[in-house]
Design a protein around this motif. Sequence first.
Motif, PDB file in Angstrom:
ATOM      1  N   LEU A  42     141.252  31.934  19.052  1.00 43.25           N
ATOM      2  CA  LEU A  42     142.500  31.384  19.607  1.00 43.25           C
ATOM      3  C   LEU A  42     142.248  30.078  20.362  1.00 43.25           C
ATOM      4  N   ARG A  43     141.189  29.382  20.011  1.00 44.18           N
ATOM      5  CA  ARG A  43     140.824  28.134  20.677  1.00 44.18           C
ATOM      6  C   ARG A  43     141.489  26.954  19.979  1.00 44.18           C
ATOM      7  N   SER A  57     145.081  24.527  26.266  1.00 47.52           N
ATOM      8  CA  SER A  57     145.524  25.883  26.588  1.00 47.52           C
ATOM      9  C   SER A  57     147.010  26.009  26.278  1.00 47.52           C
ATOM     10  N   LEU A  58     147.374  27.079  25.558  1.00 48.30           N
ATOM     11  CA  LEU A  58     148.765  27.299  25.173  1.00 48.30           C
ATOM     12  C   LEU A  58     149.185  28.737  25.478  1.00 48.30           C
ATOM     13  N   LEU A  65     152.336  27.025  16.743  1.00 43.27           N
ATOM     14  CA  LEU A  65     151.307  26.081  16.300  1.00 43.27           C
ATOM     15  C   LEU A  65     150.603  26.581  15.055  1.00 43.27           C
ATOM     16  N   ALA A  66     150.184  27.854  15.057  1.00 46.38           N
ATOM     17  CA  ALA A  66     149.479  28.412  13.904  1.00 46.38           C
ATOM     18  C   ALA A  66     150.353  28.363  12.653  1.00 46.38           C
ATOM     19  N   LEU A  67     151.637  28.716  12.801  1.00 50.79           N
ATOM     20  CA  LEU A  67     152.558  28.684  11.666  1.00 50.79           C
ATOM     21  C   LEU A  67     152.696  27.275  11.111  1.00 50.79           C
ATOM     22  N   ALA A 110     154.140  18.949  24.574  1.00 48.88           N
ATOM     23  CA  ALA A 110     153.515  18.436  25.795  1.00 48.88           C
ATOM     24  C   ALA A 110     152.006  18.679  25.792  1.00 48.88           C
ATOM     25  N   ALA A 111     151.585  19.774  25.163  1.00 48.71           N
ATOM     26  CA  ALA A 111     150.165  20.120  25.164  1.00 48.71           C
ATOM     27  C   ALA A 111     149.373  19.377  24.106  1.00 48.71           C
TER      28      ALA A 111
END
Length: 228
Positions: A140-141, A150-151, A159-161, A199-200
Amino acid sequence: MYILVIEDNPDLVANLYDCLEPRGYVVDAAYDARSGLRFAHDNDYDAIVLDLMLPDMDGGEVCSRLRDAGLDTPVLMLTARDTLDDKLEGFARGTDDYLVKPFAMQELDVRLQALVKRARGEHSHESLRVGDLVYDPRTLRVERGGTVISLPPIPLKILALLMRQSPRVVPRREIERRIWGNIRPESDVLRAHISVLRAAIDRPFNNALLRTVHGIGYQIVAVDEIQD
């Protein structure tokens, strides 16, 4: 899971409803090929159950038209034909899997689950990369340009999708269904999570990867892949 059944046998369709809905599926049914094609174009399905023998068009032709239109929704073909030549022809036209009639509903469920997982990339634990953005599903990094990001859990799932589907534009309702299932969130909830994600992964950096396609959805795409 949201599926489309294209099948002209009303008894079989009723059995599919009875089997799949208690297992958490949302099912739409079309009783002829042309209606099925319209449904497939107008909605975002996780999978399509398609009968080979339809009254107005061969199921193989339906599958070919779906692929020609750019739809990559997994297709599970139902057929009474079980020869190797029949299956090879179906695979050549874009079918993902076959189920020979008569079949056990439990097997249908298992095959649908496998098709959808494969389509979503859930079977793979390899790192995802778009431009200088990297996500490792095992740990999950998230990193961008060597900087660790960090999310919270929901933006991480989004994000993964988006990275798995990149550079495809993923519609809002597809994101909502994949993240929240059949319980749709309030209208501004997805927007809020997208803002956290942007934002991240974007604001501290020179180039934005997360793009809003107004009226449609979102995509994550490398700068050199953007086509205006």
